[in-house]
Design an enzyme around this catalytic site. Sequence first.
Site, short mmCIF file in Angstrom:
data_model
loop_
_atom_site.label_atom_id
_atom_site.label_comp_id
_atom_site.label_asym_id
_atom_site.label_seq_id
_atom_site.Cartn_x
_atom_site.Cartn_y
_atom_site.Cartn_z
CG ASP A 94 10.68 -19.00 -6.30
OD1 ASP A 94 10.67 -19.72 -7.48
OD2 ASP A 94 10.44 -17.59 -6.48
CG HIS A 101 11.27 -11.85 -13.25
ND1 HIS A 101 10.10 -11.01 -13.01
CD2 HIS A 101 11.65 -12.03 -12.16
CE1 HIS A 101 9.68 -10.95 -11.80
NE2 HIS A 101 10.65 -11.73 -11.22
CD GLU A 160 7.47 -14.19 -8.23
OE1 GLU A 160 8.18 -15.40 -8.26
OE2 GLU A 160 7.76 -13.21 -8.00
CD GLU A 162 8.23 -18.99 -9.74
OE1 GLU A 162 9.02 -19.94 -9.33
OE2 GLU A 162 8.21 -17.86 -9.03
CG ASP A 192 6.48 -18.33 -5.41
OD1 ASP A 192 5.76 -18.89 -4.31
OD2 ASP A 192 7.87 -17.85 -5.09
NE ARG A 196 5.60 -9.00 -7.76
CZ ARG A 196 6.60 -9.90 -8.07
NH1 ARG A 196 7.54 -9.95 -7.43
NH2 ARG A 196 6.47 -10.57 -8.89
CD GLN A 199 9.03 -9.77 -3.13
OE1 GLN A 199 8.05 -10.08 -3.73
NE2 GLN A 199 10.05 -10.41 -3.68
CE1 TYR A 203 15.17 -6.51 -1.88
CE2 TYR A 203 13.28 -4.92 -1.44
CZ TYR A 203 14.46 -5.46 -2.05
OH TYR A 203 14.91 -4.52 -3.12
CE LYS A 212 7.97 -14.89 -3.86
NZ LYS A 212 7.72 -14.62 -5.38
CB THR A 216 3.90 -21.59 -3.72
OG1 THR A 216 4.74 -20.74 -3.00
CG2 THR A 216 4.23 -22.26 -4.87
CD GLU A 315 8.45 -9.10 -15.26
OE1 GLU A 315 9.51 -9.17 -16.11
OE2 GLU A 315 8.18 -10.23 -14.68
#
Length: 363
Positions: A94, A101, A160, A162, A192, A196, A199, A203, A212, A216, A315
């Site tokens: 990914d 973004h 997400e 994509e 995906d 949050r 993560q 991360y 994550k 998917t 976002e």
Amino acid sequence: MSFGLDNLPYGVFSRPGEPRRVGVRVGDQVLDLAAALGGDVYAAPSLNPLLALGRAAWQETRARAREAAATGDHLVPLAEVTLHLPVEVADYVDFYASLEHASNLGRILRPDDEPLKPNWRHLPVGYHGRAGTVVVSGTPIRRPCGQRPSFGPSQRLDIEAEVGFVVGTPTRLGERAGAFDDHVFGVTLVNDWSARDIQAWEYVPLGPFLGKSFATSMSAWITPLEALEGARVEGRSQEPEPPAYLRRQAPWGLDLTLHVELNGEAVSTPSFRDMYWTPDQMLAHMTVNGASLRTGDLFASGTVSSVGQPGSLIELTWNGADPLKLPGETRTFLEDGDTVTITAWTSHGISLGEVSGKVLPAT
């Protein structure tokens, strides 16, 4: 027509009591390639045997499929079939290729720093995902649990939107990929899903992991590159000029508009042509160190966001500070029972199908 003879996306389907096989979509029907063309490669339970044959075989199959579809024979109504994951996913990568973004997340998560890290304009940032949790569109998504930092179900489950790319022709360990269209079979839609809160806690310093890897979603349809010839555009200008191995040799930007719906309500329409890094650059970067490609590899663009049209809820709601207004309710992040559907079209009316999933409660 979105699924006319100029499109013919590939998938894998089955009828009740019958084995899986390869087909192409024609309107609201599926052309049974095993019946129409003959050959074990089309009677396989995934597209991988066809992908492994290489570009010349892909072109021949597409030409024969168009001829067969025009006759009207061996067509099965979509309502009578089950669609399956079209490929056996070998590896999943990914990327993080949208300037809008990456800048938005930088402003949200690091408000006192520069939005972009110093390396972002020099290379397509990416990470390795979990191939075993790629699921076909329509598969319910169980809310993940994890540390956030206390243990429990994710409270900030996100999407997400994509665009994904499916590899057919492999490379040997230690060699770099050649021309993009010699290796990549086609294009698909990807969601995906992202936890949050999980993560954010995990991360640093190594990057995405459990936030994550739980799921998917991938469309049941893969649109061959040939069908997208009319959608190819020059990539976005880049400053500074990237290293030689990342310099574009052909126009592999794609004029695609994604449509993101939450519970049937349109929430965003980001443009893929606005992506900073193009898929040919992603492929080149993936293999520049000698990492091999395998038939069935899937790599995705990362969230597709454009000015005023983000491809994620973090976002759209500015990390929950500005809830999204829906009929009779609001959302910051996904709630149990929510359904997200992503579709995409070219300006010429070619559809990439859809990728959809409904959120189930954590167990």
